[in-house]
Design a protein around this motif. Structure first.
Motif, short mmCIF file in Angstrom:
data_model
loop_
_atom_site.label_atom_id
_atom_site.label_comp_id
_atom_site.label_asym_id
_atom_site.label_seq_id
_atom_site.Cartn_x
_atom_site.Cartn_y
_atom_site.Cartn_z
N ALA A 1 -10.40 -4.64 1.03
CA ALA A 1 -10.33 -3.78 -0.15
C ALA A 1 -11.72 -3.42 -0.65
O ALA A 1 -11.90 -2.36 -1.26
CB ALA A 1 -9.52 -4.46 -1.24
N VAL A 2 -12.70 -4.28 -0.43
CA VAL A 2 -14.07 -4.01 -0.90
C VAL A 2 -14.65 -2.80 -0.18
O VAL A 2 -15.25 -1.91 -0.80
CB VAL A 2 -14.97 -5.25 -0.70
CG1 VAL A 2 -16.42 -4.91 -1.04
CG2 VAL A 2 -14.47 -6.40 -1.55
N ASN A 3 -14.48 -2.74 1.13
CA ASN A 3 -15.03 -1.64 1.93
C ASN A 3 -14.03 -0.53 2.22
O ASN A 3 -14.38 0.46 2.88
CB ASN A 3 -15.59 -2.19 3.25
CG ASN A 3 -16.77 -3.11 3.02
OD1 ASN A 3 -17.72 -2.74 2.34
ND2 ASN A 3 -16.70 -4.31 3.57
N PHE B 1 -7.72 1.99 9.23
CA PHE B 1 -7.61 3.19 8.43
C PHE B 1 -8.64 3.15 7.31
O PHE B 1 -8.74 2.15 6.59
CB PHE B 1 -6.20 3.32 7.86
CG PHE B 1 -5.16 3.46 8.93
CD1 PHE B 1 -5.00 4.66 9.62
CD2 PHE B 1 -4.34 2.39 9.29
CE1 PHE B 1 -4.06 4.79 10.63
CE2 PHE B 1 -3.39 2.52 10.29
CZ PHE B 1 -3.26 3.72 10.96
N ILE B 2 -9.40 4.22 7.17
CA ILE B 2 -10.40 4.33 6.13
C ILE B 2 -9.70 4.80 4.85
O ILE B 2 -9.09 5.86 4.82
CB ILE B 2 -11.51 5.32 6.51
CG1 ILE B 2 -12.11 4.96 7.87
CG2 ILE B 2 -12.59 5.37 5.43
CD1 ILE B 2 -12.66 3.56 7.97
N ILE B 3 -9.79 3.97 3.82
CA ILE B 3 -9.15 4.27 2.54
C ILE B 3 -10.20 4.82 1.58
O ILE B 3 -11.22 4.18 1.33
CB ILE B 3 -8.51 2.99 1.93
CG1 ILE B 3 -7.59 2.30 2.96
CG2 ILE B 3 -7.77 3.32 0.65
CD1 ILE B 3 -6.42 3.10 3.42
N SER B 4 -9.95 6.03 1.05
CA SER B 4 -10.88 6.65 0.11
C SER B 4 -10.22 6.70 -1.27
O SER B 4 -9.07 6.30 -1.45
CB SER B 4 -11.23 8.07 0.57
OG SER B 4 -10.12 8.93 0.37
N ASP B 5 -10.96 7.22 -2.24
CA ASP B 5 -10.40 7.39 -3.58
C ASP B 5 -9.25 8.38 -3.59
O ASP B 5 -8.41 8.36 -4.49
CB ASP B 5 -11.49 7.88 -4.56
CG ASP B 5 -12.55 6.81 -4.81
OD1 ASP B 5 -12.26 5.62 -4.58
OD2 ASP B 5 -13.66 7.18 -5.23
N ASP B 6 -9.18 9.26 -2.57
CA ASP B 6 -8.10 10.24 -2.49
C ASP B 6 -6.85 9.69 -1.81
O ASP B 6 -5.80 10.34 -1.85
CB ASP B 6 -8.58 11.48 -1.72
CG ASP B 6 -9.68 12.22 -2.45
OD1 ASP B 6 -9.67 12.22 -3.70
OD2 ASP B 6 -10.57 12.78 -1.78
N THR B 7 -6.96 8.53 -1.16
CA THR B 7 -5.80 7.96 -0.47
C THR B 7 -4.77 7.49 -1.48
O THR B 7 -5.09 6.76 -2.42
CB THR B 7 -6.21 6.78 0.43
OG1 THR B 7 -7.25 7.19 1.32
CG2 THR B 7 -5.02 6.26 1.23
N ILE B 8 -3.53 7.91 -1.28
CA ILE B 8 -2.42 7.48 -2.15
C ILE B 8 -1.78 6.25 -1.52
O ILE B 8 -1.39 6.27 -0.35
CB ILE B 8 -1.38 8.60 -2.30
CG1 ILE B 8 -2.02 9.82 -2.98
CG2 ILE B 8 -0.16 8.12 -3.08
CD1 ILE B 8 -1.15 11.06 -2.95
N ILE B 9 -1.67 5.17 -2.29
CA ILE B 9 -1.05 3.93 -1.81
C ILE B 9 0.17 3.64 -2.66
O ILE B 9 0.08 3.53 -3.89
CB ILE B 9 -2.04 2.75 -1.87
CG1 ILE B 9 -3.32 3.09 -1.09
CG2 ILE B 9 -1.40 1.47 -1.31
CD1 ILE B 9 -4.42 2.07 -1.22
N ILE B 10 1.33 3.54 -2.01
CA ILE B 10 2.61 3.35 -2.70
C ILE B 10 3.18 1.99 -2.32
O ILE B 10 3.29 1.65 -1.14
CB ILE B 10 3.62 4.46 -2.30
CG1 ILE B 10 3.02 5.86 -2.53
CG2 ILE B 10 4.93 4.29 -3.07
CD1 ILE B 10 2.74 6.19 -3.97
N GLY B 11 3.58 1.22 -3.33
CA GLY B 11 4.19 -0.08 -3.10
C GLY B 11 5.67 0.04 -2.79
O GLY B 11 6.24 1.13 -2.79
N ARG B 12 6.33 -1.10 -2.57
CA ARG B 12 7.76 -1.10 -2.23
C ARG B 12 8.62 -0.53 -3.35
O ARG B 12 9.69 0.01 -3.10
CB ARG B 12 8.22 -2.54 -1.93
CG ARG B 12 7.74 -3.05 -0.59
CD ARG B 12 8.25 -4.44 -0.32
NE ARG B 12 7.89 -4.89 1.02
CZ ARG B 12 7.77 -6.16 1.35
NH1 ARG B 12 7.96 -7.10 0.46
NH2 ARG B 12 7.44 -6.48 2.59
N ASN B 13 8.14 -0.66 -4.60
CA ASN B 13 8.91 -0.16 -5.73
C ASN B 13 8.71 1.33 -5.98
O ASN B 13 9.29 1.89 -6.91
CB ASN B 13 8.57 -0.95 -7.00
CG ASN B 13 7.09 -0.84 -7.36
OD1 ASN B 13 6.34 -0.11 -6.71
ND2 ASN B 13 6.68 -1.57 -8.38
#
Length: 198
Positions: free
Chosen positions: A128-130, A147-159
């Protein structure tokens, strides 16, 4: 120069012996090695009165050319494909040939929604740091992808709610929408647009 929000094709005049082109289309890729060769790009130049003019230029790529994704992931000439959209910086010293040629300083591949892939796999690790989420076989690097995660990446949980990258845990299954290109590293890397924990 803001490369990441160009709403339309734009050509900027030479500045400090550098020409910048935004949202150009790769028309041809010629690979000698993954570090050398050329690409042919087309772009639109606004005319002084009205309308636009289409232009092409061959950009010669050397080992000094910087090639990256819009998220900063390093790429090589071997990752470039016809149809990709790029922002480019190249020398203002342009030949009078048809098409003209110039030395490429930087090529930035920008996101194209039509070139999106989907990978469903188990999380191996989460940095998560990098901003790196790795999926695949935890015992074989050749069967993993980071996978490179940027500020634009949307991350959705199970809920169904958005969550930070730190809440995605190794062992969880995820669906990742990502670019259809990846680096030649082991494991390869690709920019992630959307991550859904399932």
């Amino acid at each position: 120069m803001d490369y990441f929000g160009a709403p339309f094709q734009d050509f900027l005049q030479p500045s400090s012996n550098i020409i910048r082109v935004e949202n150009a289309v790769i028309e041809e890729v010629n690979v000698e090695t993954c570090e050398t060769g050329y690409i042919l790009i087309s772009y639109t130049v606004p005319l002084p009165n009205s309308g636009n003019q289409n232009e092409q230029i061959r950009l010669n790529v050397s080992r000094y050319t910087i090639i990256i994704s819009q998220y900063g992931a390093p790429l090589s000439l071997c990752n470039l494909e016809v149809g990709m959209r790029v922002n480019a910086e190249f020398s203002a010293a342009v030949t009078s040939s048809i098409p003209p040629q110039s030395s490429a300083y930087s090529i930035i591949v920008i996101r194209d929604e039509s070139n999106t892939m989907v990978t469903t796999d188990r999380v191996v690790s989460n940095d998560a740091v990098n901003g790196v989420l790795t999926t695949g076989n935890p015992f074989d690097l050749s069967e993993q992808i980071s996978f490179i995660i940027s500020d634009d990446t949307i991350i959705i949980g199970r809920n169904g709610n958005r969550i930070p990258l730190g809440q995605v845990k190794p062992g969880q299954m995820v669906i990742v929408e990502h670019a259809d290109f990846q680096t030649m590293s082991i494991p390869p890397q690709s920019p992630a647009y959307r991550v859904k924990v399932i």
